[in-house]
Design a protein around this motif. Sequence first.
Motif, PDB file in Angstrom:
ATOM      1  N   ARG A 193     -44.072   7.063   2.753  1.00  0.00           N
ATOM      2  CA  ARG A 193     -45.298   7.027   3.550  1.00  0.00           C
ATOM      3  C   ARG A 193     -45.616   5.605   4.010  1.00  0.00           C
ATOM      4  N   ARG A 194     -45.392   4.642   3.143  1.00  0.00           N
ATOM      5  CA  ARG A 194     -45.607   3.235   3.509  1.00  0.00           C
ATOM      6  C   ARG A 194     -44.708   2.837   4.689  1.00  0.00           C
ATOM      7  N   LEU A 195     -43.436   3.186   4.583  1.00  0.00           N
ATOM      8  CA  LEU A 195     -42.483   2.820   5.627  1.00  0.00           C
ATOM      9  C   LEU A 195     -42.828   3.492   6.950  1.00  0.00           C
ATOM     10  N   ARG A 196     -43.230   4.765   6.889  1.00  0.00           N
ATOM     11  CA  ARG A 196     -43.592   5.481   8.112  1.00  0.00           C
ATOM     12  C   ARG A 196     -44.803   4.822   8.771  1.00  0.00           C
ATOM     13  N   ALA A 197     -45.775   4.416   7.961  1.00  0.00           N
ATOM     14  CA  ALA A 197     -46.977   3.790   8.503  1.00  0.00           C
ATOM     15  C   ALA A 197     -46.666   2.408   9.091  1.00  0.00           C
ATOM     16  N   GLU A 198     -45.806   1.645   8.441  1.00  0.00           N
ATOM     17  CA  GLU A 198     -45.498   0.292   8.902  1.00  0.00           C
ATOM     18  C   GLU A 198     -44.606   0.285  10.136  1.00  0.00           C
ATOM     19  N   LEU A 199     -43.627   1.173  10.186  1.00  0.00           N
ATOM     20  CA  LEU A 199     -42.598   1.112  11.217  1.00  0.00           C
ATOM     21  C   LEU A 199     -42.807   2.095  12.356  1.00  0.00           C
ATOM     22  N   GLY A 200     -43.610   3.113  12.136  1.00  0.00           N
ATOM     23  CA  GLY A 200     -43.795   4.130  13.153  1.00  0.00           C
ATOM     24  C   GLY A 200     -42.841   5.301  12.951  1.00  0.00           C
TER      25      GLY A 200
ATOM     26  N   ARG B 148     -37.659  -5.302   3.604  1.00  0.00           N
ATOM     27  CA  ARG B 148     -38.803  -4.384   3.735  1.00  0.00           C
ATOM     28  C   ARG B 148     -38.679  -3.228   2.751  1.00  0.00           C
ATOM     29  N   LEU B 149     -37.474  -2.722   2.577  1.00  0.00           N
ATOM     30  CA  LEU B 149     -37.247  -1.626   1.637  1.00  0.00           C
ATOM     31  C   LEU B 149     -37.532  -2.086   0.213  1.00  0.00           C
ATOM     32  N   ARG B 150     -37.040  -3.269  -0.127  1.00  0.00           N
ATOM     33  CA  ARG B 150     -37.255  -3.801  -1.474  1.00  0.00           C
ATOM     34  C   ARG B 150     -38.744  -4.039  -1.753  1.00  0.00           C
ATOM     35  N   VAL B 151     -39.435  -4.636  -0.793  1.00  0.00           N
ATOM     36  CA  VAL B 151     -40.859  -4.951  -0.982  1.00  0.00           C
ATOM     37  C   VAL B 151     -41.668  -3.677  -1.182  1.00  0.00           C
ATOM     38  N   ASN B 152     -41.413  -2.652  -0.388  1.00  0.00           N
ATOM     39  CA  ASN B 152     -42.185  -1.418  -0.504  1.00  0.00           C
ATOM     40  C   ASN B 152     -41.871  -0.672  -1.799  1.00  0.00           C
ATOM     41  N   CYS B 153     -40.611  -0.683  -2.209  1.00  0.00           N
ATOM     42  CA  CYS B 153     -40.270  -0.042  -3.487  1.00  0.00           C
ATOM     43  C   CYS B 153     -40.952  -0.748  -4.650  1.00  0.00           C
TER      44      CYS B 153
END
Length: 495
Positions: free
Chosen positions: A34-41, A82-87
Amino acid sequence: MVAALVESRPADFDPEPAGALQASPVEAWDRVRRRLRAELGEDVFSSWFARVELGDIVDGVAYLTVPTRFLKSWLEAHYAERLRVNCMAELPALNGVMLSVRQVSRDMSQQPPAEIVALRSRPSTVTPAEPRPAQAGRQAEPCERDLVDACGTLLDRRMNFQAFIVGKSNQLAFAAAERIAAAPAGTAPYNPLYIHAGVGLGKTHLLQAIAQEARSQGKRVAYFTADRFMYGFVAALKSQTALAFKEKLRGIDLLVVDDVQFIQGKSIQQEFGHTINALIDAGKQIVVAGDRMANDLEALDERIRSRLGGGLVVEVGDLDEGLRGKILANRLDTLHAAHPNFHVNPDVVTYVARVVATNGRDLDGAANRLLAHATLSGQPVSLETAEAAIRDLVRTREPRRVKIEDIQKLVATRYNVSRADILSERRTAAVVKPRQIAMYLSKALTPRSLPEIGRRFGGRDHTTVLHAVRKIEKAITEDRSLHDEVDLLKRMLQE
């Protein structure tokens, strides 16, 4: 696994979303998505992250899987941080994230990976040089350019000694590699051989050449990338075949491991260290490659670093202009064989070799761009068109790699304290400020995780490092003089 990691966090740690303490790995991964979807579109997420799945969490490392090698390479190149930070935002106790390509042709929860299948089922009467049957679940034999080593890993036929271009920067590594590959089984001329080099300088080519040459002589060879070694060991634990995995691995003649800097997790590193010790004690050859000196691999256990540094250590240096010219000419000859109408003037080759001064992969990219221009436009390749085609590959050298020790020494000198003060338990203002600045710079200028940085600052907890980073980040937005001071330190470290 996640619950245990979360429970071990210090009491003063401020959790992220409510309920995160009780979250399962699946719930945590859903929040990351959900974080990635919100940040990246939605478009970017659907293109690159929709097929990323959480495999397992072991020793603080989240193992994510993707369906193709291309997707793995793209994510590592463009979205790794970005993947590492969100995880780590959803699971702060994580030490890192590892991507691997999943096998979609079989149930991974029920069967061990290809490495373990090959090791466990290989009859003792079959030599590694003989043809191997297709692995379970494969739809076809490996493509013509690939070989399969004793652990089921694909080896690229093109990466052999004959195709390796030798120059001053790599001739010692090449000679050592040839000597090891030609040595009789049961002998170890240089043990271990540790090759270190930057990206695209040929260390993987050398390792694959060693594995193929040794295999052709009937030696039992195991070739692993770091992620495949970790994945194989974790899958063996899950399938309760770990003992067989260890025993078979210790029965080989030659172990080759690439990108050792990516091996993470306490239990996996312990098993890797035990394997190295067992093979060396048995007189078996080990070849390992990394992206820096063994002593600089802070994420690895100290005993492994000591073992790697105790053998023959060889650096593959930067490609000089003459070597770049040879490599580029070789690439263009290969393309000409497939496209007879494709010709490049020697002046163009000289120009490209001079301005593309980074690594062999960029030279590959330059050759492909020249081919694309010639075939799409139907025009010969001139200096002007070559300049336009490779413009994005002509760039200044990357800033030098910054070490945490360099940061500590510079900050200590700047603030008139000793490095020992920064690493100590002293809490005076004269020491705390430079310590926090050094931690902030370590996070900003190195790829090290928060737990790794904490370990290098006197064994501190990752939450201490996180507190220091956030405090300095806030301070430099409010204090212009501190902002300029920290910016000056960054430039001094990167020059």
